[in-house]
Design an enzyme around this catalytic site. Structure first.
Site: not given
Ligand code: OAD
Length: 254
Positions: A66, A102, A118, A126, A193, A220, A236
Site C-alpha cells: 500500500y 481510493v 472504498h 489503527c 468500472t 471494453q 473516459a
Molecule cells: P475494474 O478493474 O474491475 O474495472 C475497471 C474498468 O475500467 C474496466 O472495465 C476497464 O475496461 C475500464 N477502463 C480501463 N481504462 C479505462 C479508461 N481510460 N476509461 C474508462 N474506462 C476504462 O475496477 P473497478 O470496477 O473500479 O475495491 O473495481 C471495483 C473495486 O474492485 C475497486 O474499488 C477495488 C477492487 O477490488 C476495493 O478496493 C475495495
C-alpha cells in the site's frame, strides 16, 4: 458522434450522478484491478493483500504494498476525464460524484465532495482502535518492498491503510448517500468500472429501476452494457470532454 437523445437527456437532467471506478484513473497511470495482464488483481493475489486476515498474517507485506500504491497516487495527476467531471458538476445544482477509487484525483481536479465508497488510500488508521494516524512524509521508490507498519500512538496497534478491504463493511454514511442519490437521479454515468463489486455494482441498476437514463463509459464490453441506455465504448479522458463539448458547444468545458 453522440446520439441526439443522449445529448438531450444530459442537457435536460436535473439530478445527475456519476459513479467512477478504476478506469477513471487509468489514464493517470494508476492500474485498474481486473484488466487482463495490467490489472492489479491479475498480478497480485487480493487474498494476500486486501483482507483483514492478510494484514494480520503479514502486516509488512501489506503495508509495503500500500505504501507503493500511495506513492504512485501522489505522483499521478488528474486526467481529462477527472477535469471534465469537475466541469460537469459545476453545471448541475444537484450532482453527486460517487467513486470506488481510493485516490484523490477527483478532488485535485476540482470535484467538491466525492463520495468515497472504498475509503482513502492516503489516510491511515489503527487496525485495533480505528483512530486516525497521521502518515509521516513518505519518499522512496514504488517497489512493493515489505515495510513494517507504524504503531498507533494511542493503543500501540498496527496502523493500516484507511481503505475498505474484502469482507469489510463500506462506510455507512457514504453508502447511504450513494444509494439515496442513485435512487433519486434522472441520469447516472457509470465510468470505468467492471460493475462486479457490490454494493457499488447495485447503484446503476437501482438508478435504472427508478427510471434514470444510464450512460456507461468503458473501452471494453462489460456487464453494464446491457443495462445502459447508452454504452459508450472508449476512454473516459477522451469521451467525457467530447460529450461536454457536444452537449454545450457554446462553452469550452474544463
Ligand atoms: P475494474 O478493474 O474491475 O474495472 C475497471 C474498468 O475500467 C474496466 O472495465 C476497464 O475496461 C475500464 N477502463 C480501463 N481504462 C479505462 C479508461 N481510460 N476509461 C474508462 N474506462 C476504462 O475496477 P473497478 O470496477 O473500479 O475495491 O473495481 C471495483 C473495486 O474492485 C475497486 O474499488 C477495488 C477492487 O477490488 C476495493 O478496493 C475495495
Amino acid at each position: 458522434m453522440f446520439a441526439p437523445d443522449l445529448l438531450d437527456a444530459l442537457r435536460n437532467a436535473r439530478r445527475v450522478v456519476a459513479l467512477t471506478g478504476a478506469g477513471a484513473s487509468a489514464e493517470s497511470g494508476i492500474p485498474t484491478f481486473r484488466e487482463a495482464l495490467t490489472g492489479l488483481w491479475a498480478r497480485f493475489d487480493p487474498s494476500r493483500l486486501a483482507t483483514p486476515a492478510a494484514f494480520l498474517a503479514d502486516p509488512a507485506l501489506v503495508w509495503g504494498w500500500y505504501r507503493s500504491r500511495r506513492q504512485r497516487v501522489r505522483l499521478a495527476q488528474p486526467n481529462a476525464g477527472h477535469v471534465a467531471l469537475a466541469a460537469l458538476e459545476r453545471r448541475f445544482a444537484d450532482f453527486t460524484l460517487i467513486t470506488q477509487n481510493v485516490d484523490d484525483l477527483h478532488e485535485r481536479a476540482g470535484s467538491r465532495a466525492p463520495v468515497h465508497l472504498h475509503g482513502n488510500i492516503l489516510a491511515a488508521c489503527c487496525f485495533d482502535c480505528r483512530r486516525p494516524h497521521a502518515l509521516a512524509d513518505e519518499t522512496g521508490p514504488c517497489d512493493d518492498e515489505p515495510v513494517p507498519p507504524p504503531r498507533c500512538g494511542h493503543c500501540g496497534g498496527p496502523v493500516r491503510p484507511d481503505v475498505v478491504w474484502f469482507g469489510e463493511a463500506l462506510p455507512a454514511a457514504a453508502l447511504a448517500q450513494a444509494f439515496a442519490a442513485a435512487a433519486a437521479c434522472d441520469l447516472l454515468f457509470s465510468i470505468g468500472t467492471s460493475g462486479v463489486v457490490y454494493p457499488a455494482a447495485e447503484l446503476a441498476p437501482l438508478a435504472a429501476r427508478h427510471g434514470a437514463t444510464v450512460v456507461h463509459i468503458d473501452p471494453q464490453e462489460t456487464g453494464l452494457d446491457d443495462l445502459a441506455d447508452f454504452a459508450l465504448r472508449g476512454r473516459a479522458g477522451e469521451l467525457l470532454p467530447a460529450l461536454l463539448a457536444a452537449a454545450w458547444p457554446e462553452q469550452i468545458s474544463g
